[in-house]
Write a protein that holds these residues in place. Structure first.
Motif, mmCIF file in Angstrom:
data_model
loop_
_atom_site.group_PDB
_atom_site.id
_atom_site.type_symbol
_atom_site.label_atom_id
_atom_site.label_comp_id
_atom_site.label_asym_id
_atom_site.label_seq_id
_atom_site.Cartn_x
_atom_site.Cartn_y
_atom_site.Cartn_z
ATOM 1 N N LEU A 141 -67.468 -9.998 -1.633
ATOM 2 C CA LEU A 141 -68.621 -10.169 -2.525
ATOM 3 C C LEU A 141 -68.266 -10.884 -3.826
ATOM 4 C CD1 LEU A 141 -70.118 -6.588 -2.081
ATOM 5 C CD2 LEU A 141 -71.176 -8.706 -1.268
ATOM 6 N N GLY A 142 -66.983 -10.928 -4.130
ATOM 7 C CA GLY A 142 -66.558 -11.540 -5.379
ATOM 8 C C GLY A 142 -66.850 -10.689 -6.596
ATOM 9 N N THR A 143 -66.840 -9.369 -6.412
ATOM 10 C CA THR A 143 -67.084 -8.440 -7.520
ATOM 11 C C THR A 143 -65.831 -7.621 -7.787
ATOM 12 O OG1 THR A 143 -68.005 -6.839 -5.952
ATOM 13 C CG2 THR A 143 -69.567 -8.235 -7.144
ATOM 14 N N ALA A 144 -65.674 -7.226 -9.046
ATOM 15 C CA ALA A 144 -64.523 -6.397 -9.408
ATOM 16 C C ALA A 144 -64.661 -5.009 -8.787
ATOM 17 C CB ALA A 144 -64.432 -6.269 -10.932
ATOM 18 N N GLN A 145 -63.511 -4.393 -8.540
ATOM 19 C CA GLN A 145 -63.525 -3.022 -8.017
ATOM 20 C C GLN A 145 -64.173 -2.092 -9.036
ATOM 21 O OE1 GLN A 145 -62.359 -1.125 -5.402
ATOM 22 N NE2 GLN A 145 -61.261 -2.590 -4.147
ATOM 23 N N PRO A 146 -65.056 -1.185 -8.575
ATOM 24 C CA PRO A 146 -65.559 -0.139 -9.472
ATOM 25 C C PRO A 146 -64.562 1.004 -9.541
ATOM 26 C CG PRO A 146 -66.511 0.149 -7.309
ATOM 27 C CD PRO A 146 -65.624 -1.072 -7.221
ATOM 28 N N SER A 147 -64.868 2.010 -10.335
ATOM 29 C CA SER A 147 -64.193 3.297 -10.180
ATOM 30 C C SER A 147 -64.914 4.055 -9.072
ATOM 31 C CB SER A 147 -64.218 4.088 -11.487
ATOM 32 O OG SER A 147 -65.555 4.356 -11.887
ATOM 33 N N TYR A 148 -64.254 5.068 -8.538
ATOM 34 C CA TYR A 148 -64.805 5.793 -7.394
ATOM 35 C C TYR A 148 -64.810 7.292 -7.669
ATOM 36 C CZ TYR A 148 -64.176 1.431 -4.801
ATOM 37 O OH TYR A 148 -64.241 0.120 -4.389
#
Length: 445
Positions: free
Chosen positions: A288-295
């Motif tokens: 997707l070309g998005t930064a990793q979120p926190s989980y």
């Protein structure tokens, strides 16, 4: 000294010595004499180890992303349990004013608590906002306006997540599968309601969008559904940033990890699940070309379920002839559907073993039933027990930590059993046994 059948089924400290079950080194007969029956027996070191294991597994698998683990209090919550899981680095996930008050009374900071619910009251929302709860999980479009209004009235910004119905359907029974469209929880991804909710929250001055939430069901033994739900959330997150410029910081992927209830079942391998889920999330973010979120994650049953058993005393034992020939032994115990409603509610399977003596008698088909005035009052539908089982025997049913006590009732005005903590200092009641006096104290005549 041996372990009972299927060690995954029993609390970690369970052993059998000459046919007598021991928990934390204490024999079932001693525990029954000291605390009475029926009683829920909780292996505290096992509970704490599983809490720590879940936190470690997700933290290691998702590194370097930030990870939070919340204990799902609906499985079973008391102030002692809240303190124990908090000591292992977990927050508390709550779903009512009572659960929220219990976590707060245990000393858990508001920031480490989440509040769920499809029909939160004004009083619940106000308590959460006043005590600084870290996330309120929005479950409907009308709730956006309600939470915003209460936040404005209290002069605060409410930290919220949106529970997304992803369409990924997982879990054992329809009553506990929570991500298909035709049910009460969440906002639909397919209909566009979830995206509408997110856009409204981002634009609202009294709401702070913490992230997106998904919970696909309960007692899930196949891990594939978790990756599918995560991909759906990450896709929605990417759409939101395209439309609003807001990149949601956190994904809560819920809980629902299955445990073993019978010797034939095998619990989810949490390390393997965490690794595969983390890899799927990394790959999807890259695509997707998005930064990793926190989980964040919300295990409940998986932590407390295997670390509690229910100890009963046998009363009536009655052979019943079956229509097709043969017979079944009906073994009645001094509890039943009031301390474990799950078999009656959605056909949950359990196991049972004699806990107070050895037996050389051969096995016979048996059904463990309760003392309530219902033919559906079944504790264990099908189990082989020794043919010489008799009145006065002790019977242990494992894996009752979720949701035995939390769903217990006073049906037939039977007082609820105590929860006895074993393995951390002296064994003690952390939730005391109810009495008939307790029942009468509620009756105002």
């Amino acid at each position: 000294m041996t372990h009972p059948t299927s060690p995954d089924l029993w609390p970690e400290s369970t052993t059998v010595v000459d046919g007598v079950l021991h928990l934390g080194g204490l024999s079932a007969p001693w525990l029954a004499q000291t605390f009475g029956t029926p009683a829920y027996l909780l292996d505290v070191p096992g509970l704490r180890r599983r809490a720590a294991d879940y936190r470690r597994a997700f933290t290691e698998a998702f590194a370097p992303a930030e990870v939070s683990v919340y204990y799902a209090g609906k499985a079973f919550l008391s102030t002692a349990v809240a303190r124990w899981v908090q000591a292992e680095g977990l927050g508390i996930d709550t779903a009512s004013a009572g659960e929220l008050a219990t976590a707060l009374a245990a000393g858990v900071e508001g920031a480490a608590i989440g509040l769920h619910g499809n029909n939160k009251s004004v009083e619940e929302i106000d308590l959460a906002l006043e005590r600084g709860v870290g996330r309120l999980v929005i479950d409907s479009l009308p709730e956006i306006d309600l939470v915003a209004a209460r936040a404005a009235a209290l002069g605060r910004r409410a930290p919220v997540m949106v529970r997304v119905t992803t369409g990924v359907h997982a879990g054992g029974h329809d009553f506990i599968a929570t991500a298909h469209e035709d049910q009460k929880f969440g906002l639909s991804l397919a209909s566009g309601a979830a995206l509408e909710a997110l856009e409204r929250i981002v634009a609202h001055e009294h709401l702070d969008l913490v992230g997106l939430h998904s919970h696909i069901g309960s007692q899930i033994l196949d891990p594939e559904g978790f990756a599918a739900a995560a991909a759906a959330l990450l896709g929605l997150r990417a759409t939101l940033v395209q439309r609003t410029g807001h990149l949601a910081g956190e994904l809560d992927l819920g809980g629902g990890y299955g445990i073993a209830y019978t010797p034939q079942e095998q619990a989810v391998d949490i390390d393997a699940l965490a690794r595969s889920l983390a890899a799927a999330c990394r790959a999807e973010c890259e695509r997707l070309g998005t930064a990793q979120p926190s989980y964040s994650f919300e295990p409940g049953r998986a932590i407390v379920g295997p670390n509690m058993l229910t100890l009963y005393r046998v009363g009536t034992v009655k052979p019943v002839r079956l229509d097709g020939g043969g017979s079944r032994l009906y073994v009645s115990v001094d509890g039943g559907m009031s301390d474990n409603i799950r078999p009656a509610l959605y056909g949950a399977d359990y196991h049972a073993e004699i806990a107070g003596r050895s037996s050389s008698a051969g096995p016979v088909p048996a059904r463990v039933v309760g003392k309530h005035c219902e033919s559906g009052d079944i504790v264990v539908r099908d189990v082989d027990l020794p043919a010489d089982i008799r009145t006065g025997d002790l019977l242990a049913v494992p894996a009752t930590g979720a949701y035995g006590r939390s769903m217990a009732s006073q049906y037939n005005l039977v007082p609820r059993p105590p929860v006895v903590a074993v393995g951390e200092g002296q064994p003690r009641e952390i939730v005391r046994r109810e009495t008939v006096d307790d029942l009468l104290a509620l009756d105002l005549g």
